[in-house]
Design a protein around this motif. Structure first.
Motif, short mmCIF file in Angstrom:
data_model
loop_
_atom_site.label_atom_id
_atom_site.label_comp_id
_atom_site.label_asym_id
_atom_site.label_seq_id
_atom_site.Cartn_x
_atom_site.Cartn_y
_atom_site.Cartn_z
N PRO A 187 8.91 -2.84 -7.18
CA PRO A 187 7.51 -3.13 -6.85
C PRO A 187 7.35 -4.52 -6.25
N GLY A 188 6.30 -4.69 -5.45
CA GLY A 188 5.94 -5.99 -4.92
C GLY A 188 6.72 -6.45 -3.72
N VAL A 189 7.70 -5.66 -3.26
CA VAL A 189 8.53 -6.07 -2.13
C VAL A 189 7.86 -5.70 -0.81
N GLN A 190 7.46 -4.45 -0.69
CA GLN A 190 6.90 -3.95 0.57
C GLN A 190 5.38 -4.11 0.60
N VAL A 191 4.95 -5.33 0.37
CA VAL A 191 3.52 -5.65 0.32
C VAL A 191 3.25 -6.79 1.30
N ALA A 192 2.13 -6.71 1.98
CA ALA A 192 1.82 -7.68 3.03
C ALA A 192 1.96 -9.11 2.55
N GLU A 193 1.42 -9.42 1.37
CA GLU A 193 1.45 -10.79 0.88
C GLU A 193 2.87 -11.28 0.66
N ASN A 194 3.77 -10.41 0.20
CA ASN A 194 5.16 -10.82 0.02
C ASN A 194 5.84 -11.06 1.36
N LEU A 195 5.55 -10.22 2.34
CA LEU A 195 6.14 -10.41 3.67
C LEU A 195 5.70 -11.73 4.29
N ALA A 196 4.43 -12.11 4.06
CA ALA A 196 3.96 -13.39 4.58
C ALA A 196 4.67 -14.54 3.89
N ALA A 197 4.86 -14.44 2.58
CA ALA A 197 5.54 -15.51 1.84
C ALA A 197 6.99 -15.66 2.28
N LYS A 198 7.61 -14.55 2.69
CA LYS A 198 9.02 -14.58 3.09
C LYS A 198 9.21 -14.91 4.57
N GLY A 199 8.13 -15.15 5.31
CA GLY A 199 8.26 -15.50 6.71
C GLY A 199 8.51 -14.33 7.63
N LEU A 200 8.14 -13.12 7.19
CA LEU A 200 8.31 -11.93 8.04
C LEU A 200 7.07 -11.65 8.88
N ILE A 201 5.91 -12.01 8.37
CA ILE A 201 4.67 -11.91 9.13
C ILE A 201 3.95 -13.24 9.00
N ASP A 202 2.95 -13.46 9.85
CA ASP A 202 2.31 -14.78 9.91
C ASP A 202 1.13 -14.94 8.97
N ALA A 203 0.42 -13.87 8.69
CA ALA A 203 -0.79 -14.03 7.89
C ALA A 203 -1.24 -12.69 7.33
N VAL A 204 -2.04 -12.75 6.29
CA VAL A 204 -2.73 -11.59 5.74
C VAL A 204 -4.21 -11.78 6.06
N VAL A 205 -4.78 -10.82 6.79
CA VAL A 205 -6.13 -10.97 7.34
C VAL A 205 -6.94 -9.72 7.07
N GLY A 206 -8.11 -9.87 6.49
CA GLY A 206 -9.01 -8.74 6.29
C GLY A 206 -9.59 -8.25 7.60
N ILE A 207 -10.00 -7.00 7.63
CA ILE A 207 -10.45 -6.41 8.89
C ILE A 207 -11.64 -7.15 9.48
N ASP A 208 -12.54 -7.65 8.63
CA ASP A 208 -13.72 -8.33 9.15
C ASP A 208 -13.41 -9.74 9.64
N ASP A 209 -12.21 -10.23 9.37
CA ASP A 209 -11.77 -11.53 9.89
C ASP A 209 -10.83 -11.38 11.08
N LEU A 210 -10.51 -10.14 11.42
CA LEU A 210 -9.50 -9.92 12.46
C LEU A 210 -9.96 -10.39 13.83
N ALA A 211 -11.21 -10.10 14.18
CA ALA A 211 -11.69 -10.50 15.51
C ALA A 211 -11.61 -12.01 15.70
N GLU A 212 -12.03 -12.76 14.69
CA GLU A 212 -11.99 -14.22 14.79
C GLU A 212 -10.55 -14.72 14.86
#
Length: 488
Positions: A187-212
């Motif tokens: 558990p907890g490996v294939q989750v957006a927040e873990n990928l961001a912490a490991k440098g695999l993705i840049d950010a975790v962004v909610g849909i209503d913040d995506l446009a900005e």
């Protein structure tokens, strides 16, 4: 539980006025009756004729292309018709010079179509690679869930990559893993927040913040630097001793790269890690705009380094990601040197620290994009040198550059650290020496010390960066290293 929405709802909430123009043509298919029934059911359930929607719209007034998955259509899986639609949209975006927003949500290849569908991932990847090679931005927003071949192809090629909060993102779907191995995936490996912490993705962004978030990134990625040269600020030659500058550069309240972005830059998008599973808190990577000048910024973060996270080989690999990004998009690269020195440890040696310094130097010297270096504070050793060679070099009044911290140099020469002030004076480390020797081009004043006027200093440094980038062209390896030649 984070909100999950379909393709049409995502477009309604991200694009201006919720409006878009479709680029899609009805899929032309002939399939066995059982699969045809599955497709018909999927169309009825999802309200879409395929597992992706493509087209164009306005994002905060900017024309953009999009490819958005609809998970309710056979789990967003990629068949031949789906791939045709994606490739056509990517190629049209490239031909029309449009930035592209991809928002996958997919279980991967459509099993009903087998290997013929599986190999379409290579075709989609080729189209995305051509889009990137044209110098056009490719933004990716990974939605829940994104797994399999989609994540391993067009889902992992973004110049900037964000993900939905809590989204399941991984190569191997957890249901497949459990079915094959008889136990659940950790558990907890294939989750957006873990990928961001490991440098695999840049950010975790909610849909209503995506446009900005997307608009902020595109404002930098799609902007060119001012073409007309702007005069660099003229300041009186600095005075004072080298040791005075070194002590001032180590003051706890001295602003660093983080404060420079906060007080002096606009449209800042922080990027995380290498994109390949490594991150280093000692180095910052960001898209930013200084006045009218957009750039990729690679900055050594003094607060993190002094807070127990010294710069290591992973940080230099993050820096090299920034260099590649600048080259791919034709953006200027700004490097900020402010380091007490790279980490000294067995792990750093085994992680290839020396090799990464060398590769940073090689990449920076040969970079086909304009480069500007700001010597902001401490400049000790190979970690500082790795980000130094640039078309234009600015130096803060109390910044310095030395092959080792002066205490280390004193130990080598005098067998004691107590003569560090003498070593600093004799080695020519201060800003006045760098300017006189041609290692730096212009001074950023401190009045009298950046720690005493952090916001004003950062605004002054930002104005110097904007002026330094204005009209700046890449000079190439010969010119970048020529400044280090001894005068005949």
């Amino acid at each position: 539980m984070a909100e999950r929405v379909g393709a049409r709802e995502l477009l309604r909430r991200v694009l201006d006025g919720g409006a878009w123009t479709s680029w899609d043509r009805p899929p032309a298919e002939e399939h066995p009756s059982s699969y045809a029934r599955d497709l018909a059911t999927a169309r009825e359930r999802s309200g879409c004729d395929e597992a992706v929607l493509s087209g164009e719209g306005l994002l905060r007034g900017r024309r953009v292309a999009f490819v958005v998955s609809e998970f309710r259509f056979l789990a967003g899986s990629i068949g031949l018709a789906t791939a045709d639609r994606i490739v056509a949209a990517v190629e049209r975006a490239t031909a029309e010079g449009l930035p592209l927003l991809a928002a996958p949500s997919s279980g991967g290849t459509r099993m009903q179509e087998g290997t013929a569908a599986f190999v379409q991932m290579a075709r989609i990847t080729a189209a995305v690679a051509a889009h990137r090679a044209a110098g056009l931005p490719y933004l990716v927003y990974l939605r829940h869930p994104t797994t399999g071949g989609v994540f391993a192809s067009w889902g992992s090629l973004g110049h900037v990559t964000a993900a939905e909060p809590g989204a399941l993102i991984g190569f191997l779907g957890p249901r497949v893993y459990e079915g094959l191995y008889g136990e659940p995936f950790p558990p907890g490996v294939q989750v957006a927040e873990n990928l961001a912490a490991k440098g695999l993705i840049d950010a975790v962004v909610g849909i209503d913040d995506l446009a900005e978030a997307a608009s902020r990134a595109l404002h930098v990625l799609c902007g060119g630097p001012p073409s007309a040269p702007v005069a660099l600020p003229a300041d009186l030659p600095p005075d004072g001793t080298a040791w005075e500058s070194i002590e001032r550069s180590r003051r706890a309240g001295r602003p660093g790269a983080r404060e420079l972005l906060r007080h002096g830059a606009a449209d800042v998008t922080l990027l995380s890690g290498t994109g390949q599973g490594e991150a280093d808190r000692g180095l910052m990577l960001a898209l930013a705009r200084f006045g009218a000048a957009p750039c990729v910024l690679v900055g050594q973060d003094r607060s993190s380094q002094r807070g127990g996270h010294p710069l290591g080989p992973a940080g230099l690999r993050v820096a090299r990601r920034g260099m590649r990004l600048a080259a791919q998009l034709g953006l200027p690269l700004v490097t900020v040197v402010d380091t007490p020195g790279a980490v000294l440890s067995a792990e750093a040696e085994e992680g290839g620290l020396a090799g990464e310094i060398a590769r940073c130097l090689a990449d920076l010297i040969t970079l086909p994009a304009p480069t500007l270096c700001l010597l902001l504070g401490e400049g000790a050793g190979g970690a500082a040198l790795a980000l130094l060679p640039a078309d234009r070099v600015l130096v803060a009044r109390h910044a310095w550059l030395s092959p080792l911290p002066p205490e280390g140099a004193s130990v080598i020469v005098h067998r004691t650290p107590s003569r560090a002030d003498e070593m600093a004076a004799s080695q020519g480390v201060r800003s006045a020496d760098l300017l006189r020797g041609g290692i730096a081009d212009a001074l950023v004043a401190e009045r009298p010390d950046a720690a005493d006027e952090p916001e004003a200093f950062c605004r002054r440094a930002a104005a110097a960066i904007e002026a330094g980038l204005s009209g700046l062209s890449p000079t190439g390896p010969a010119a970048r290293q020529a400044r280090y030649r001894r005068a005949p």
